[in-house]
Design a protein around this motif. Structure first.
Motif, PDB file in Angstrom:
ATOM      1  N   CYS A 137       9.234 -13.335  -6.354  1.00 53.78           N
ATOM      2  CA  CYS A 137       8.545 -12.102  -6.730  1.00 53.78           C
ATOM      3  C   CYS A 137       7.079 -12.300  -6.357  1.00 53.78           C
ATOM      4  O   CYS A 137       6.432 -13.228  -6.849  1.00 53.78           O
ATOM      5  CB  CYS A 137       8.691 -11.830  -8.225  1.00 53.78           C
ATOM      6  SG  CYS A 137       7.849 -10.314  -8.766  1.00 53.78           S
ATOM      7  N   THR A 138       6.574 -11.443  -5.478  1.00 55.82           N
ATOM      8  CA  THR A 138       5.201 -11.549  -4.992  1.00 55.82           C
ATOM      9  C   THR A 138       4.460 -10.269  -5.315  1.00 55.82           C
ATOM     10  O   THR A 138       5.025  -9.179  -5.227  1.00 55.82           O
ATOM     11  CB  THR A 138       5.195 -11.789  -3.468  1.00 55.82           C
ATOM     12  OG1 THR A 138       5.914 -13.003  -3.196  1.00 55.82           O
ATOM     13  CG2 THR A 138       3.788 -11.907  -2.919  1.00 55.82           C
ATOM     14  N   TRP A 139       3.182 -10.407  -5.690  1.00 54.33           N
ATOM     15  CA  TRP A 139       2.366  -9.225  -5.977  1.00 54.33           C
ATOM     16  C   TRP A 139       0.935  -9.442  -5.527  1.00 54.33           C
ATOM     17  O   TRP A 139       0.498 -10.567  -5.331  1.00 54.33           O
ATOM     18  CB  TRP A 139       2.386  -8.889  -7.467  1.00 54.33           C
ATOM     19  CG  TRP A 139       1.883  -9.971  -8.353  1.00 54.33           C
ATOM     20  CD1 TRP A 139       0.591 -10.184  -8.750  1.00 54.33           C
ATOM     21  CD2 TRP A 139       2.651 -11.008  -8.963  1.00 54.33           C
ATOM     22  NE1 TRP A 139       0.509 -11.269  -9.563  1.00 54.33           N
ATOM     23  CE2 TRP A 139       1.770 -11.809  -9.713  1.00 54.33           C
ATOM     24  CE3 TRP A 139       4.008 -11.345  -8.947  1.00 54.33           C
ATOM     25  CZ2 TRP A 139       2.183 -12.912 -10.436  1.00 54.33           C
ATOM     26  CZ3 TRP A 139       4.415 -12.448  -9.660  1.00 54.33           C
ATOM     27  CH2 TRP A 139       3.529 -13.214 -10.393  1.00 54.33           C
ATOM     28  N   LYS A 140       0.266  -8.328  -5.361  1.00 59.11           N
ATOM     29  CA  LYS A 140      -1.173  -8.294  -5.112  1.00 59.11           C
ATOM     30  C   LYS A 140      -1.765  -7.368  -6.148  1.00 59.11           C
ATOM     31  O   LYS A 140      -1.124  -6.424  -6.579  1.00 59.11           O
ATOM     32  CB  LYS A 140      -1.462  -7.795  -3.708  1.00 59.11           C
ATOM     33  CG  LYS A 140      -0.966  -8.759  -2.670  1.00 59.11           C
ATOM     34  CD  LYS A 140      -1.386  -8.386  -1.288  1.00 59.11           C
ATOM     35  CE  LYS A 140      -0.855  -9.483  -0.395  1.00 59.11           C
ATOM     36  NZ  LYS A 140      -1.085  -9.402   0.934  1.00 59.11           N
ATOM     37  N   LYS A 141      -2.987  -7.642  -6.547  1.00 58.25           N
ATOM     38  CA  LYS A 141      -3.637  -6.829  -7.584  1.00 58.25           C
ATOM     39  C   LYS A 141      -3.807  -5.401  -7.104  1.00 58.25           C
ATOM     40  O   LYS A 141      -4.264  -5.133  -6.014  1.00 58.25           O
ATOM     41  CB  LYS A 141      -5.010  -7.433  -7.909  1.00 58.25           C
ATOM     42  CG  LYS A 141      -5.819  -6.626  -8.895  1.00 58.25           C
ATOM     43  CD  LYS A 141      -5.209  -6.623 -10.274  1.00 58.25           C
ATOM     44  CE  LYS A 141      -6.128  -5.918 -11.256  1.00 58.25           C
ATOM     45  NZ  LYS A 141      -5.583  -5.840 -12.565  1.00 58.25           N
ATOM     46  N   LYS A 142      -3.365  -4.481  -7.925  1.00 59.09           N
ATOM     47  CA  LYS A 142      -3.587  -3.046  -7.695  1.00 59.09           C
ATOM     48  C   LYS A 142      -4.443  -2.542  -8.852  1.00 59.09           C
ATOM     49  O   LYS A 142      -4.167  -2.870 -10.006  1.00 59.09           O
ATOM     50  CB  LYS A 142      -2.265  -2.291  -7.669  1.00 59.09           C
ATOM     51  CG  LYS A 142      -1.282  -2.781  -6.650  1.00 59.09           C
ATOM     52  CD  LYS A 142      -1.423  -2.027  -5.373  1.00 59.09           C
ATOM     53  CE  LYS A 142      -0.366  -2.553  -4.420  1.00 59.09           C
ATOM     54  NZ  LYS A 142      -0.135  -1.906  -3.270  1.00 59.09           N
ATOM     55  N   THR A 143      -5.448  -1.790  -8.559  1.00 62.71           N
ATOM     56  CA  THR A 143      -6.341  -1.277  -9.590  1.00 62.71           C
ATOM     57  C   THR A 143      -5.564  -0.538 -10.665  1.00 62.71           C
ATOM     58  O   THR A 143      -4.726   0.311 -10.360  1.00 62.71           O
ATOM     59  CB  THR A 143      -7.385  -0.341  -8.962  1.00 62.71           C
ATOM     60  OG1 THR A 143      -8.055  -1.049  -7.921  1.00 62.71           O
ATOM     61  CG2 THR A 143      -8.390   0.131  -9.976  1.00 62.71           C
ATOM     62  N   GLY A 144      -5.841  -0.884 -11.903  1.00 62.77           N
ATOM     63  CA  GLY A 144      -5.208  -0.210 -13.030  1.00 62.77           C
ATOM     64  C   GLY A 144      -3.809  -0.689 -13.357  1.00 62.77           C
ATOM     65  O   GLY A 144      -3.171  -0.166 -14.246  1.00 62.77           O
ATOM     66  N   ARG A 145      -3.310  -1.679 -12.654  1.00 64.98           N
ATOM     67  CA  ARG A 145      -1.963  -2.166 -12.894  1.00 64.98           C
ATOM     68  C   ARG A 145      -2.003  -3.570 -13.469  1.00 64.98           C
ATOM     69  O   ARG A 145      -2.805  -4.391 -13.060  1.00 64.98           O
ATOM     70  CB  ARG A 145      -1.185  -2.160 -11.564  1.00 64.98           C
ATOM     71  CG  ARG A 145       0.288  -2.290 -11.758  1.00 64.98           C
ATOM     72  CD  ARG A 145       1.046  -1.876 -10.535  1.00 64.98           C
ATOM     73  NE  ARG A 145       1.080  -2.967  -9.583  1.00 64.98           N
ATOM     74  CZ  ARG A 145       1.753  -2.941  -8.452  1.00 64.98           C
ATOM     75  NH1 ARG A 145       2.395  -1.858  -8.093  1.00 64.98           N
ATOM     76  NH2 ARG A 145       1.752  -3.958  -7.642  1.00 64.98           N
ATOM     77  N   THR A 146      -1.146  -3.843 -14.432  1.00 67.39           N
ATOM     78  CA  THR A 146      -1.104  -5.172 -15.051  1.00 67.39           C
ATOM     79  C   THR A 146       0.191  -5.911 -14.776  1.00 67.39           C
ATOM     80  O   THR A 146       0.341  -7.053 -15.179  1.00 67.39           O
ATOM     81  CB  THR A 146      -1.283  -5.055 -16.576  1.00 67.39           C
ATOM     82  OG1 THR A 146      -0.219  -4.271 -17.112  1.00 67.39           O
ATOM     83  CG2 THR A 146      -2.619  -4.435 -16.925  1.00 67.39           C
ATOM     84  N   GLY A 147       1.132  -5.250 -14.121  1.00 65.16           N
ATOM     85  CA  GLY A 147       2.413  -5.879 -13.841  1.00 65.16           C
ATOM     86  C   GLY A 147       3.083  -5.231 -12.662  1.00 65.16           C
ATOM     87  O   GLY A 147       2.593  -4.248 -12.096  1.00 65.16           O
ATOM     88  N   VAL A 148       4.233  -5.806 -12.284  1.00 63.68           N
ATOM     89  CA  VAL A 148       4.956  -5.306 -11.119  1.00 63.68           C
ATOM     90  C   VAL A 148       6.458  -5.502 -11.326  1.00 63.68           C
ATOM     91  O   VAL A 148       6.895  -6.528 -11.850  1.00 63.68           O
ATOM     92  CB  VAL A 148       4.475  -6.030  -9.842  1.00 63.68           C
ATOM     93  CG1 VAL A 148       4.771  -7.512  -9.875  1.00 63.68           C
ATOM     94  CG2 VAL A 148       5.057  -5.397  -8.587  1.00 63.68           C
ATOM     95  N   ALA A 149       7.225  -4.510 -10.911  1.00 66.49           N
ATOM     96  CA  ALA A 149       8.681  -4.665 -10.854  1.00 66.49           C
ATOM     97  C   ALA A 149       8.995  -5.503  -9.633  1.00 66.49           C
ATOM     98  O   ALA A 149       8.430  -5.276  -8.563  1.00 66.49           O
ATOM     99  CB  ALA A 149       9.362  -3.307 -10.771  1.00 66.49           C
ATOM    100  N   CYS A 150       9.838  -6.474  -9.806  1.00 62.59           N
ATOM    101  CA  CYS A 150      10.154  -7.389  -8.691  1.00 62.59           C
ATOM    102  C   CYS A 150      11.329  -6.870  -7.883  1.00 62.59           C
ATOM    103  O   CYS A 150      12.146  -6.132  -8.344  1.00 62.59           O
ATOM    104  CB  CYS A 150      10.470  -8.764  -9.245  1.00 62.59           C
ATOM    105  SG  CYS A 150       9.093  -9.478 -10.171  1.00 62.59           S
TER     106      CYS A 150
END
Length: 150
Positions: A137-150
């Motif tokens: 599961c990989t993510w990059k910071k998106k403004t206003g987001r604290t999590g990500v669905a993998c």
């Protein structure tokens, strides 16, 4: 019929085959990362409450329960190894919190005094007990987001 089957067998053997189907390989468990809360809400003050608001979860989309004993969740600098944990089938979930706490069937605690997941981007890797990568599961910071669905 016996003669036809004998002829088919002879042809199969001559072609290097067999009339018997190979046993199917054991299917990989239907486990995957479900969600990563990489930025706990509020100020990152390293309190246990803040650390536990950072977590990552797994889901089992298969029908049968899967033992996670010996499996690992790996970050660049840290590794969590599952103990005697089983994740239920049919959508069962297990959540791994960063901080300290008492493990239950579905809520586990890394026991870290520091944040594990980088807010600016990171990759979580799920490894089998044999050490093979099963999911990432990989993510990059998106403004206003604290999590990500993998």
């Amino acid at each position: 019929m016996r003669r036809t089957l004998g002829t088919i067998s002879a042809i199969a053997v001559a072609l290097g085959g067999s009339l018997f189907a190979a046993a199917p390989a054991e299917a990989a468990p239907s486990l995957r990362f479900d969600y990563a809360r990489y930025d706990s809400p509020g100020t990152d003050n390293r309190s246990n409450k803040s650390l536990n608001a950072e977590w990552i979860s797994l889901v089992n989309t298969g029908r049968t329960a899967v033992s996670l004993k010996g499996w690992k969740i790996v970050d660049r600098s840290r590794t969590y190894t599952f103990g005697n944990v089983t994740i239920a089938g049919n959508g069962g979930k297990v959540t791994l919190h960063t901080g300290k706490g008492t493990d239950t069937r579905t809520q586990l605690y890394w026991g870290s005094g520091n944040y594990v997941w980088n807010n600016t981007g990171d990759t979580a890797t799920l490894k089998t007990k044999a050490g093979k990568t099963h999911d990432t599961c990989t993510w990059k910071k998106k403004t206003g987001r604290t999590g990500v669905a993998c």
